[in-house]
Design a protein around this motif. Structure first.
Motif, short mmCIF file in Angstrom:
data_model
loop_
_atom_site.label_atom_id
_atom_site.label_comp_id
_atom_site.label_asym_id
_atom_site.label_seq_id
_atom_site.Cartn_x
_atom_site.Cartn_y
_atom_site.Cartn_z
N LEU B 25 0.80 -1.23 0.00
CA LEU B 25 0.00 0.00 0.00
C LEU B 25 0.84 1.28 0.00
CD1 LEU B 25 -2.82 -1.09 2.48
CD2 LEU B 25 -2.90 -1.05 0.00
N ILE B 26 1.94 1.27 0.73
CA ILE B 26 2.69 2.52 0.86
C ILE B 26 3.59 2.80 -0.35
CG2 ILE B 26 4.34 3.78 2.33
CD1 ILE B 26 3.01 2.35 4.71
N ALA B 27 4.19 1.73 -0.88
CA ALA B 27 5.07 1.91 -2.04
C ALA B 27 4.37 2.61 -3.22
CB ALA B 27 5.67 0.58 -2.47
N PRO B 28 3.15 2.18 -3.60
CA PRO B 28 2.49 2.87 -4.71
C PRO B 28 2.26 4.36 -4.44
CG PRO B 28 1.31 0.86 -4.16
CD PRO B 28 2.36 1.03 -3.13
N THR B 32 3.73 7.29 -6.81
CA THR B 32 2.84 8.26 -7.44
C THR B 32 3.22 9.69 -7.05
OG1 THR B 32 1.16 6.62 -6.99
CG2 THR B 32 0.43 8.66 -7.97
N SER B 33 3.58 9.88 -5.79
CA SER B 33 3.98 11.21 -5.36
C SER B 33 5.16 11.70 -6.20
CB SER B 33 4.36 11.20 -3.88
OG SER B 33 3.30 10.70 -3.13
N TYR B 35 5.86 10.85 -9.25
CA TYR B 35 5.36 11.22 -10.58
C TYR B 35 4.81 12.65 -10.55
CZ TYR B 35 5.67 6.67 -12.93
OH TYR B 35 6.10 5.54 -13.55
N PHE B 36 4.07 12.96 -9.49
CA PHE B 36 3.48 14.30 -9.41
C PHE B 36 4.55 15.37 -9.30
CE2 PHE B 36 -0.55 12.18 -8.15
CZ PHE B 36 -1.29 12.69 -9.19
N VAL B 37 5.59 15.08 -8.51
CA VAL B 37 6.65 16.06 -8.34
C VAL B 37 7.37 16.28 -9.67
CG1 VAL B 37 8.87 16.49 -7.20
CG2 VAL B 37 6.96 15.55 -5.89
N VAL B 38 7.69 15.17 -10.35
CA VAL B 38 8.48 15.27 -11.58
C VAL B 38 7.63 15.76 -12.76
CG1 VAL B 38 9.88 14.01 -13.26
CG2 VAL B 38 10.12 13.53 -10.81
N PHE B 39 6.54 15.00 -13.05
CA PHE B 39 5.74 15.34 -14.23
C PHE B 39 4.82 16.54 -13.98
CE2 PHE B 39 6.92 11.02 -15.27
CZ PHE B 39 7.33 11.17 -16.60
N GLY B 40 4.19 16.53 -12.84
CA GLY B 40 3.25 17.61 -12.54
C GLY B 40 3.96 18.90 -12.19
N GLY B 41 4.90 18.83 -11.25
CA GLY B 41 5.56 20.03 -10.76
C GLY B 41 6.64 20.52 -11.71
N ALA B 42 7.70 19.72 -11.90
CA ALA B 42 8.87 20.18 -12.65
C ALA B 42 8.57 20.36 -14.13
CB ALA B 42 10.02 19.20 -12.46
N ILE B 43 8.06 19.31 -14.79
CA ILE B 43 7.85 19.39 -16.24
C ILE B 43 6.52 20.06 -16.56
CG2 ILE B 43 7.60 18.02 -18.35
CD1 ILE B 43 9.47 15.96 -17.05
N GLY B 44 5.50 19.69 -15.78
CA GLY B 44 4.15 20.19 -16.04
C GLY B 44 4.03 21.70 -16.01
N SER B 45 4.89 22.36 -15.19
CA SER B 45 4.79 23.80 -15.08
C SER B 45 5.17 24.49 -16.39
CB SER B 45 5.69 24.30 -13.94
OG SER B 45 7.02 23.93 -14.21
N ARG B 46 5.88 23.76 -17.27
CA ARG B 46 6.28 24.34 -18.55
C ARG B 46 5.36 23.92 -19.70
NH1 ARG B 46 12.32 25.42 -18.38
NH2 ARG B 46 12.64 25.60 -16.14
N ILE B 47 4.34 23.12 -19.37
CA ILE B 47 3.43 22.68 -20.41
C ILE B 47 2.11 23.44 -20.27
CG2 ILE B 47 2.13 20.69 -21.33
CD1 ILE B 47 4.33 18.87 -20.36
N ALA B 48 1.59 23.84 -21.41
CA ALA B 48 0.32 24.58 -21.37
C ALA B 48 -0.80 23.63 -21.01
CB ALA B 48 0.06 25.19 -22.75
N GLU B 49 -1.98 24.13 -20.83
CA GLU B 49 -3.12 23.29 -20.48
C GLU B 49 -3.39 22.26 -21.57
OE1 GLU B 49 -6.43 25.80 -19.79
OE2 GLU B 49 -5.88 26.16 -17.70
N VAL B 50 -3.85 21.08 -21.18
CA VAL B 50 -4.24 20.05 -22.14
C VAL B 50 -5.74 19.89 -22.04
CG1 VAL B 50 -3.93 17.66 -22.88
CG2 VAL B 50 -2.05 18.86 -21.75
N GLU B 51 -6.41 20.06 -23.18
CA GLU B 51 -7.87 19.95 -23.24
C GLU B 51 -8.54 20.77 -22.14
OE1 GLU B 51 -8.56 15.76 -23.24
OE2 GLU B 51 -7.88 15.54 -25.31
N GLY B 52 -7.99 21.95 -21.90
CA GLY B 52 -8.58 22.87 -20.93
C GLY B 52 -8.31 22.56 -19.47
N ALA B 123 -6.44 10.14 -3.43
CA ALA B 123 -6.34 11.00 -2.24
C ALA B 123 -4.98 11.69 -2.20
CB ALA B 123 -6.56 10.17 -0.97
N THR B 124 -3.93 10.94 -2.55
CA THR B 124 -2.58 11.53 -2.57
C THR B 124 -2.53 12.66 -3.59
OG1 THR B 124 -1.80 9.28 -2.19
CG2 THR B 124 -0.13 10.94 -2.67
N ALA B 125 -3.16 12.45 -4.75
CA ALA B 125 -3.13 13.44 -5.83
C ALA B 125 -3.70 14.78 -5.36
CB ALA B 125 -3.90 12.92 -7.04
N THR B 126 -4.74 14.69 -4.54
CA THR B 126 -5.37 15.94 -4.10
C THR B 126 -4.42 16.79 -3.25
OG1 THR B 126 -6.29 14.89 -2.13
CG2 THR B 126 -7.70 14.94 -4.08
#
Lengths: 314, 253
Positions: B25-28, B32-33, B35-52, B123-126
């Motif tokens: 349970l804890i490893a996933p 995921t966290s 992924y959010f830091v890397v894709f969402g935070g670091a890379i995602g901040s340079r990507i425009a909105e996708v499908e709004g 829940a983690t994503a939120t």
């Protein structure tokens, strides 16, 4: 005879072409202990595996208390408990949980009173909360028995219950089996320790090359085949048997140093001794020996092996 | 129906998961966290909105699917493989239970575990991004169906596997690539035309697309078509399991 398990013309040929069982028929009486003896690879485990549902037969049928093991598998299997040859247990599970799990698989509600009685009988009660991997080898075997008995079966199969087990534990195992029999459980065990069969079985079945050579009451088998032998060691070796001893079934052995008489007919050992004395032979020593189950077994299996070879040659 | 047996198998399998909470349970959650830091935070901040939708929010359904698919398959595969491996499978085969009861017990437990993991990831994503779910009931249902269907698939792999290598092979070499190429991190419409066509042969595209619809109300692929494809995959799995039942494939000699 009150039959609880009936095997008719059971055969199993594996996909590889190997025939492990050839038309085995056998009736097992309610409440008896049957020992199946046979050399390695004789088909003992295959026979048990078919009856318990691990292996699909290629011929014949098996009924357990009237229930066919294929058509009515739920009722048939609910009457059977199996203790496998290998100690196969989930290492991290706790003893009581694992035994309760087995009971659940057989569709039975948990019964704390029964569970306590079962674990106490097998001296596992104190270890009920211990993970299985912390138990000794002997205790693990007892857990396997507890799991097999968890659903209160009427027939218990023990596949080589004492293989690789020390003498003390083996005796303990025999006591457990005897106790189960007292409780009315029918027991079928495979073994290649003849001593084991001799000690606890009511009937003996001998399997070789996938065929059941015989099934007989232990006592009757011993009486029929366990002949007594009388060996007389002579003071002076003789070249040939005196003519006066011809009526007796005597064999001259050990280069004329000993006479061996095999029991049979109405002749008694005393008659033989008197005849030998009358023939003028002086006897230095007398020894008697009864053919053991082991010797009977070895002789039967060897005979069967020879018959097989002859058939193949023909 | 031997409901006690199903319940016994289910509890037995769930107990295994709780004995290894950290791994199960804890490893996933940690993965995921990251992924959010890397894709969402670091890379995602340079990507425009996708499908709004902001990129960090956009990847939430895909990330859940990525983990849930892998977990469903590996949990169910390991669940049935482990007793086969240690030999305790004899107990299931000699008990008065049908193959379907066996499947319900094992697959039910595997699906429950991955469903819980899916909810935990949501829940983690939120904690990292704004997540709004347009169709909550559909989202829960889709997640549940995905867990069950891929646990069925995992069960097949567990029976088929003869060793640990084969057990790992399918999740590593098939599931992970399919999920990465199934639009978890991008919209299929962002691909060149040829690749869009290739993508349509990837069953995971339909799952991710339908799941994303339940979050944002928009989908790459027609929703009904997605559901039909998921149904088809489930039917194939059930057919294979039915065949395994009849033949005793790799269970009964």
């Amino acid at each position: 005879m009150d039959t609880i398990l009936s095997v008719e013309g059971l055969g199993k040929t594996y996909a590889s072409g190997h025939t492990a069982l050839e038309s085995v028929s056998l009736d097992i009486k309610r409440g008896e202990i049957l020992a199946l003896l046979g050399p390695n690879g004789a088909g003992k485990t295959t026979l048990i595996s078919v009856i318990c549902g691990l292996v699909t037969p290629t011929a014949g049928r098996v009924t357990v208390d009237g229930a066919d093991i294929v058509q009515d598998y739920r009722r048939a299997r609910s009457l059977i408990g199996l203790v496998p040859q290998e100690v196969v247990l989930e290492p991290f599970e706790k003893v009581a949980n694992d035994v309760a799990f087995s009971r659940g698989l057989y569709g039975k509600r948990t019964d704390p009173a029964f569970m306590e009685k079962l674990l106490r009988t097998l001296s596992l009660w104190d270890k009920r909360d211990a993970p299985i991997l912390t138990l000794s080898g002997g205790m693990k075997r007892r857990v396997l028995i507890a799991k097999a008995l968890a659903h209160e079966p009427r027939i218990l199969f023990l596949d080589e219950p004492t293989a690789g087990v020390d003498v003390e534990l083996r005796k303990e195992m025999w006591e457990t089996v005897a106790e189960l029999k007292r409780q009315g459980v029918t027991i079928i065990l495979t073994t290649h320790y003849i001593e084991e069969a001799e000690a606890i079985a009511d009937r003996i079945g001998i399997i070789s090359g996938g065929e059941l050579l015989l099934v007989e009451e232990k006592a009757a088998l011993m009486a029929r085949m366990g002949r007594r032998q009388l060996t007389l060691t002579l003071a002076e070796p003789v070249a040939r048997l005196p003519a006066s001893l011809a009526p007796y079934d005597l064999a001259l052995e050990d280069e004329g140093r000993s006479l061996v008489w095999s029991e049979g007919g109405d002749v008694m050992a005393g008659d033989v001794l008197a005849a030998v004395a009358k023939a003028g032979l002086s006897v230095r020593d007398v020894a008697t020996h009864q053919r053991s189950l082991e010797e009977i077994f070895v002789a039967l299996v060897a005979e069967d092996g020879q018959a097989r070879k002859n058939r193949e040659a023909a | 129906m031997n409901t006690y047996a199903i319940w016994a198998i289910y509890r037995h399998e769930m107990a295994r998961a709780f004995r290894t909470t950290l791994q199960s349970l804890i490893a996933p959650v940690i993965t995921t966290s990251l992924y959010f830091v890397v894709f969402g935070g670091a890379i995602g901040s340079r990507i425009a909105e996708v499908e709004g939708v902001s990129y960090a929010s956009f990847i939430v359904p895909g990330l859940i699917m990525l983990t849930v698919l892998t977990q469903s398959v590996t949990n169910a595969a390991f669940g049935i493989f482990f007793p086969k491996f240690i030999g305790s499978i004899y107990e299931y085969l000699t008990a008065p239970i049908s193959f379907y009861e066996l499947v319900i017990g094992f697959v039910g437990a595997a699906a429950t575990k991955s469903f819980l993991i899916g909810l935990i990831i949501l829940a983690t994503a939120t904690l990292f991004v704004d997540v709004s779910v347009a169709h909550p009931a559909a989202m829960v249902l889709l997640l549940l169906v995905t867990c069950i269907v891929f646990a069925l698939f995992g069960f097949i792999i567990g029976i088929w596997s003869k060793n640990f290598e084969q057990l790992q092979l399918v999740p590593l070499l098939i599931i992970t690539p399919l999920v990465f190429l199934g639009g978890s991190f991008y919209s299929v419409s962002m691909l060149p035309d040829t690749w869009q066509t290739v993508t349509l042969f990837n069953p995971v595209v339909y799952l991710v697309s339908a799941f994303r619809w339940s979050f944002f109300g928009a989908a790459d692929v027609n929703l009904a078509f997605s559901l039909a494809m998921i149904g088809l995959f489930a039917a194939v799995c059930l057919a294979i399991i039915g065949w395994m039942f009849r033949t005793g494939y790799r269970l009964r000699a």
